[in-house]
Write an enzyme that holds these catalytic residues in place. Structure first.
Site, PDB file in Angstrom:
ATOM      1  N   ALA A 111       3.018  -0.832   5.033  1.00  0.00           N
ATOM      2  CA  ALA A 111       2.550  -0.790   6.311  1.00  0.00           C
ATOM      3  C   ALA A 111       2.265  -2.138   6.785  1.00  0.00           C
ATOM      4  CB  ALA A 111       1.593   0.289   6.662  1.00  0.00           C
TER       5      ALA A 111
ATOM      6  N   ARG B  80       6.957   0.746  13.696  1.00  0.00           N
ATOM      7  CA  ARG B  80       7.571   0.120  12.547  1.00  0.00           C
ATOM      8  C   ARG B  80       8.502  -0.721  12.919  1.00  0.00           C
ATOM      9  NH1 ARG B  80       5.394   3.393   8.565  1.00  0.00           N
ATOM     10  NH2 ARG B  80       4.997   5.543   9.380  1.00  0.00           N
TER      11      ARG B  80
ATOM     12  N   ARG C  49       5.053  10.907  -2.276  1.00  0.00           N
ATOM     13  CA  ARG C  49       4.892  10.445  -1.028  1.00  0.00           C
ATOM     14  C   ARG C  49       6.042  10.883  -0.134  1.00  0.00           C
ATOM     15  NH1 ARG C  49       4.773   4.445   1.297  1.00  0.00           N
ATOM     16  NH2 ARG C  49       3.893   4.988   3.556  1.00  0.00           N
TER      17      ARG C  49
ATOM     18  N   ASP D 175       1.813 -15.795   6.855  1.00  0.00           N
ATOM     19  CA  ASP D 175       1.261 -17.116   6.667  1.00  0.00           C
ATOM     20  C   ASP D 175       1.520 -17.486   5.063  1.00  0.00           C
ATOM     21  OD1 ASP D 175       0.660 -17.554   9.299  1.00  0.00           O
ATOM     22  OD2 ASP D 175      -1.487 -17.540   9.157  1.00  0.00           O
TER      23      ASP D 175
ATOM     24  N   HIS E   1       3.974  -4.234   9.137  1.00  0.00           N
ATOM     25  CA  HIS E   1       3.858  -4.268  10.817  1.00  0.00           C
ATOM     26  C   HIS E   1       2.567  -4.866  11.167  1.00  0.00           C
ATOM     27  CE1 HIS E   1       6.967  -1.683   9.626  1.00  0.00           C
ATOM     28  NE2 HIS E   1       6.201  -0.852   8.925  1.00  0.00           N
TER      29      HIS E   1
ATOM     30  N   ASN F 125       8.142  -5.409  -0.768  1.00  0.00           N
ATOM     31  CA  ASN F 125       7.884  -4.422   0.070  1.00  0.00           C
ATOM     32  C   ASN F 125       6.463  -4.281   0.538  1.00  0.00           C
ATOM     33  OD1 ASN F 125       7.773  -2.004   1.320  1.00  0.00           O
ATOM     34  ND2 ASN F 125       9.015  -0.807   0.031  1.00  0.00           N
TER      35      ASN F 125
ATOM     36  N   PRO G 162       0.658  -1.278   0.080  1.00  0.00           N
ATOM     37  CA  PRO G 162       0.096  -0.102  -0.159  1.00  0.00           C
ATOM     38  C   PRO G 162       0.755   1.180  -0.125  1.00  0.00           C
ATOM     39  CG  PRO G 162       0.012  -0.941   2.245  1.00  0.00           C
ATOM     40  CD  PRO G 162       0.685  -2.166   1.249  1.00  0.00           C
ATOM     41  N   ASN G 163       0.375   2.014  -0.781  1.00  0.00           N
ATOM     42  CA  ASN G 163       0.849   3.420  -0.834  1.00  0.00           C
ATOM     43  C   ASN G 163       2.124   3.622  -1.571  1.00  0.00           C
ATOM     44  OD1 ASN G 163      -1.243   4.797   0.658  1.00  0.00           O
ATOM     45  ND2 ASN G 163      -0.167   3.641   2.488  1.00  0.00           N
TER      46      ASN G 163
ATOM     47  N   ARG H   9      12.806   4.316  12.788  1.00  0.00           N
ATOM     48  CA  ARG H   9      11.638   5.394  12.755  1.00  0.00           C
ATOM     49  C   ARG H   9      10.552   4.987  13.941  1.00  0.00           C
ATOM     50  NH1 ARG H   9       9.088   5.144   6.859  1.00  0.00           N
ATOM     51  NH2 ARG H   9       7.879   6.760   7.898  1.00  0.00           N
TER      52      ARG H   9
ATOM     53  N   LEU I 282      12.417   1.095   1.678  1.00  0.00           N
ATOM     54  CA  LEU I 282      13.163   1.997   1.236  1.00  0.00           C
ATOM     55  C   LEU I 282      13.775   2.979   2.237  1.00  0.00           C
ATOM     56  CD1 LEU I 282      10.365   2.650  -1.058  1.00  0.00           C
ATOM     57  CD2 LEU I 282      12.355   3.216  -2.152  1.00  0.00           C
ATOM     58  N   SER I 283      13.121   2.970   3.384  1.00  0.00           N
ATOM     59  CA  SER I 283      13.534   3.737   4.651  1.00  0.00           C
ATOM     60  C   SER I 283      13.981   2.366   5.408  1.00  0.00           C
ATOM     61  CB  SER I 283      12.209   4.457   5.334  1.00  0.00           C
ATOM     62  OG  SER I 283      11.250   3.606   5.810  1.00  0.00           O
TER      63      SER I 283
HETATM   64  C1  DQA Z   1       8.441   1.107   3.992  1.00  0.00           C
HETATM   65  C2  DQA Z   1       8.230   1.409   5.775  1.00  0.00           C
HETATM   66  C3  DQA Z   1       6.943   1.265   6.176  1.00  0.00           C
HETATM   67  O1  DQA Z   1       6.936   1.384   7.529  1.00  0.00           O
HETATM   68  C4  DQA Z   1       5.702   2.085   5.442  1.00  0.00           C
HETATM   69  O2  DQA Z   1       4.712   1.887   5.967  1.00  0.00           O
HETATM   70  C5  DQA Z   1       5.733   1.983   4.008  1.00  0.00           C
HETATM   71  C6  DQA Z   1       7.127   2.025   3.218  1.00  0.00           C
HETATM   72  C7  DQA Z   1       9.412   1.474   3.302  1.00  0.00           C
HETATM   73  O3  DQA Z   1       9.509   1.148   2.101  1.00  0.00           O
HETATM   74  O4  DQA Z   1      10.375   2.071   3.895  1.00  0.00           O
HETATM   75  O5  DQA Z   1       4.756   2.148   3.471  1.00  0.00           O
HETATM   76  O6  DQA Z   1       8.074  -0.368   3.694  1.00  0.00           O
END
Ligand code: DQA
Length: 149
Positions: A79, A113, A19, A89, A82, A76, A11-12, A109, A103-104
Site C-alpha cells: 500500500a 490503487r 491474506r 524520492d 499509493h 513490491n 506492508p502485509n 481494483r 501480485l494483483s
Molecule cells: C499489492 C497491491 C497493493 O494495492 C496492496 O496494497 C498490497 C499488495 C499487490 O502486490 O498486488 O499490499 O502491492
C-alpha cells in the site's frame, strides 16, 4: 562476484498465503524467496529477499541497494505504493533500476490503487501475474544486465 538483486516487500506481504488468497494467491513469501533464489542461481544472480511493515526500512534498504551497486531492486511496496512520496524520492536518490511488482493488478481494483508513486520512477512495472510476477521481474533484471531491454 555475482550480480545482486534485492527484492523488497512492503506492508502485509509477510501474510501472503493467508491474506485475501482470492486476490493474492496461496503462495507464501518464503515460497517466493525460495523460487527466486533458485532462479537467481541459474542466472548467476545473488537474490536478497526482505520484507518490512515499516516504510523507513524500505527506504534504508533502497539506500543499501545503491551503496552495494545492486543490478536492480524488485519492489513490491504494498500500500505504500499509493501513499509514499518518501519511497519515490528514495528511488530517485539511488542509481539502481527499480522494477515495480504487484501480485494483483491495482489498475483493475479500487480507485485509490490506481495511483502509484513508484511507477513514474521505476524502470518498469509487472502487475497482475501473481507470484510469477517476481520471476518475470528477475528475468527482466537479467535481461537488463545483458543490455537486452
Ligand atoms: C499489492 C497491491 C497493493 O494495492 C496492496 O496494497 C498490497 C499488495 C499487490 O502486490 O498486488 O499490499 O502491492
Amino acid at each position: 562476484m555475482t550480480d545482486l538483486v534485492m527484492v523488497l516487500n512492503g506492508p502485509n506481504l509477510n501474510l501472503l498465503g493467508t491474506r485475501e488468497p482470492e486476490i493474492y494467491g496461496a503462495t507464501t513469501l518464503d515460497d517466493i524467496a525460495a523460487m527466486l533464489h533458485d532462479q537467481g542461481q541459474a542466472l548467476g544472480i545473488t537474490v536478497d529477499c526482505r520484507q518490512s511493515n515499516h516504510e523507513g526500512h524500505l527506504i534504508d534498504w533502497l539506500h543499501e541497494a545503491g551503496a552495494r551497486k545492486a543490478l536492480a531492486v524488485i519492489l513490491n511496496a504494498g500500500a505504500y505504493t499509493h501513499t509514499s512520496i518518501a519511497l519515490r524520492d528514495a528511488i530517485r536518490a539511488v542509481s539502481v533500476p527499480v522494477i515495480e511488482v504487484h501480485l494483483s493488478n491495482p489498475a483493475a481494483r479500487e480507485a485509490f490503487r490506481h495511483v502509484s508513486h513508484v511507477s513514474p520512477v521505476a524502470a518498469g512495472v509487472i502487475q497482475g501475474f501473481g507470484a510469477g510476477g517476481y520471476a518475470l521481474a528477475l528475468d527482466a533484471a537479467a535481461r537488463m544486465r545483458q543490455g537486452k531491454n
